[in-house]
Motif scaffolding. Structure first.
Motif, short mmCIF file in Angstrom:
data_model
loop_
_atom_site.label_atom_id
_atom_site.label_comp_id
_atom_site.label_asym_id
_atom_site.label_seq_id
_atom_site.Cartn_x
_atom_site.Cartn_y
_atom_site.Cartn_z
N ARG A 85 -20.85 20.50 30.34
CA ARG A 85 -21.92 19.51 30.20
C ARG A 85 -21.58 18.49 29.12
NH1 ARG A 85 -25.46 16.79 32.31
NH2 ARG A 85 -27.61 16.68 31.60
N GLU A 122 -21.67 14.03 16.37
CA GLU A 122 -22.47 15.16 16.84
C GLU A 122 -22.46 15.26 18.36
OE1 GLU A 122 -26.00 14.19 14.54
OE2 GLU A 122 -25.65 15.91 13.22
N HIS A 123 -22.32 14.13 19.05
CA HIS A 123 -22.33 14.20 20.53
C HIS A 123 -21.14 15.00 21.06
CE1 HIS A 123 -20.14 10.04 20.48
NE2 HIS A 123 -19.25 10.92 20.87
N TYR A 180 -22.77 18.96 19.92
CA TYR A 180 -24.12 19.43 19.60
C TYR A 180 -24.73 20.35 20.66
CZ TYR A 180 -28.06 19.47 16.50
OH TYR A 180 -29.00 19.89 15.59
N LEU A 181 -24.45 20.11 21.94
CA LEU A 181 -25.07 20.93 22.99
C LEU A 181 -24.62 22.39 22.89
CD1 LEU A 181 -24.95 18.55 26.08
CD2 LEU A 181 -26.83 18.94 24.48
N GLN A 216 -24.54 22.88 18.08
CA GLN A 216 -25.63 22.34 17.26
C GLN A 216 -25.13 21.97 15.87
OE1 GLN A 216 -26.35 25.63 18.77
NE2 GLN A 216 -26.66 24.46 20.64
#
Lengths: 194, 204
Positions: B22, B168-169, B172-173, B176
């Protein structure tokens, strides 16, 4: 006296579905807490440990500034949000927005664009500077008080503020927060105190 | 000729479990694609840049008109950095650097273990959004550094050999707030043969 994490002014699920409880678990419980912990670690046993957060923000640079400012920014940001927020400001703030931006709609457009376009991590702010309202962007931990401006309202556009709920769609996060969560009473109080 | 989004050299799920499908999908098809679109928009109608590579443009960033320069630094940097990042990873990679690069890491950076530690520190300590890099600097030596946002080391006369995205992108998923865990996992997908190739080309 160590710096402490202030309590959230609402429950972690109170901002659903605009901001999820999961986001607040991390954003408040991990990120905000880590800034507090990092700051305490950096000033432990030093004279800085006895100064106020605002003092440190105004005088420090580097890691102490970054962590102190992020502690302040997040505490301020939580107060800028409330369940059932949004709507429009009233009284002196409403009049000042009309005076300095032309209309509330023009303000909304400019504020949203500033938040959407800030490149990288940072914040968009409504500030009072030289008796005028202005919209400013700051990068990373930077904040209006460092530039002799009074913060009235902010939105956090670090990716951690919205990535769980909105992924890359930062503009959707901004619009949802603006329309549903902004705490205009808090902004009005900040203007009245300025 | 407008810049185009390069295809990922592997499937979105190829780097699982270290980097989830993802994240790869959004990172490539939304974030990287966004940089390409905004780079094209920034250079639209600006004369003198047709046919130039984004790397060439970044190496001579002062040639970009001032009104467009920051947009090209941001989005041209984003395009160049991500294009390289995808190539420096692959399924079943990891392990130790090879050949010439391994020798240079030993002689110039104190060995692979020391290098890994310093590179991970650079990645973990970058405040806000940015990248950690292993570069060949203008003096011909290996150097570890980090840059803010999408600033490319090419603008400072460095040749990137290895780059790690710590926006962070990028993590992060799955990770985190735990950026150090992402950095640690990332070593498992580093394509050292590609890094060695970049190092040899930089010295050629």
């Amino acid at each position: 006296m160590a710096f402490t994490l202030p309590s959230l002014p609402f429950s972690k699920s109170a901002l659903e579905p605009i901001i999820s409880a999961e986001t607040l678990e991390f954003h408040y419980g991990k990120h905000h807490q880590a800034y507090v912990n990092n700051l305490n670690g950096l000033v432990d046993g030093k004279p800085e440990a006895n100064r106020t957060l605002e003092d440190l923000i105004m005088s420090a640079e580097g890691g102490v500034f970054n962590n102190a400012a992020q502690v302040w920014n997040h505490s301020f940001y939580w107060n800028c949000l409330k369940p059932g927020g949004g709507g429009r400001p009233s009284g002196a703030l409403a009049a000042a927005i009309d005076r300095d931006f032309g209309s509330f709609d023009a303000f909304k457009e400019e504020f949203s664009a500033a938040a959407a376009k800030l490149f990288g991590s940072g914040w968009a702010w409504l500030v009072l500077a030289d008796d005028k309202l202005k919209i400013v962007q700051t990068s990373n931990a930077d904040l209006p008080m460092k530039h002799m401006q009074t913060a009235l309202l902010t939105i956090d556009v670090w990716e951690h503020a919205y990535y769980i709920d909105y992924r890359n769609a930062r503009p959707k996060y901004i619009e949802a927060v603006f329309d549903n969560l902004l705490n205009w009473e808090f902004a009005e109080q900040n203007l009245a105190r300025a | 000729m407008a810049f185009t989004l390069p295809e990922l050299p592997y499937a979105c799920d190829a780097l699982e479990p270290y980097i989830d499908a993802r994240t790869m999908e959004i990172h490539h098809s939304k974030h990287h694609a966004g940089y390409v679109a905004k780079l094209n928009a920034a250079l639209e109608g600006v004369k003198g840049f047709d046919g130039k590579s984004v790397e060439d443009i970044l190496r001579n960033i002062d040639a970009v008109p001032e009104a467009k320069r920051q947009a090209v630094i941001n989005h041209g940097g984003g395009h160049a950095n991500h294009s390289l990042f995808w190539q420096l990873m692959g399924p079943g990679k990891g392990g130790d650097p090879s050949r010439a690069l391994a020798g240079a890491i030993d002689s110039e950076l104190g060995g692979f273990a020391t290098f890994k530690e310093k590179f991970a520190d650079a990645a973990a300590n970058r405040f806000g959004s940015g990248w950690a890099w292993l570069t060949r600097n203008g003096s011909g030596r290996l150097q570890i550094l980090s840059t803010a946002n999408q600033d490319s080391p090419l603008m400072d006369g460095h040749v990137p050999i290895l780059g790690l995205d710590v926006w962070e992108h990028a993590y992060y998923l799955k990770y985190q707030n735990k950026r150090p865990e992402y950095i640690e996992a990332w070593w498992n997908v580093v394509d050292w043969a590609k890094a060695n190739e970049l190092y040899r080309a930089a010295n050629g």
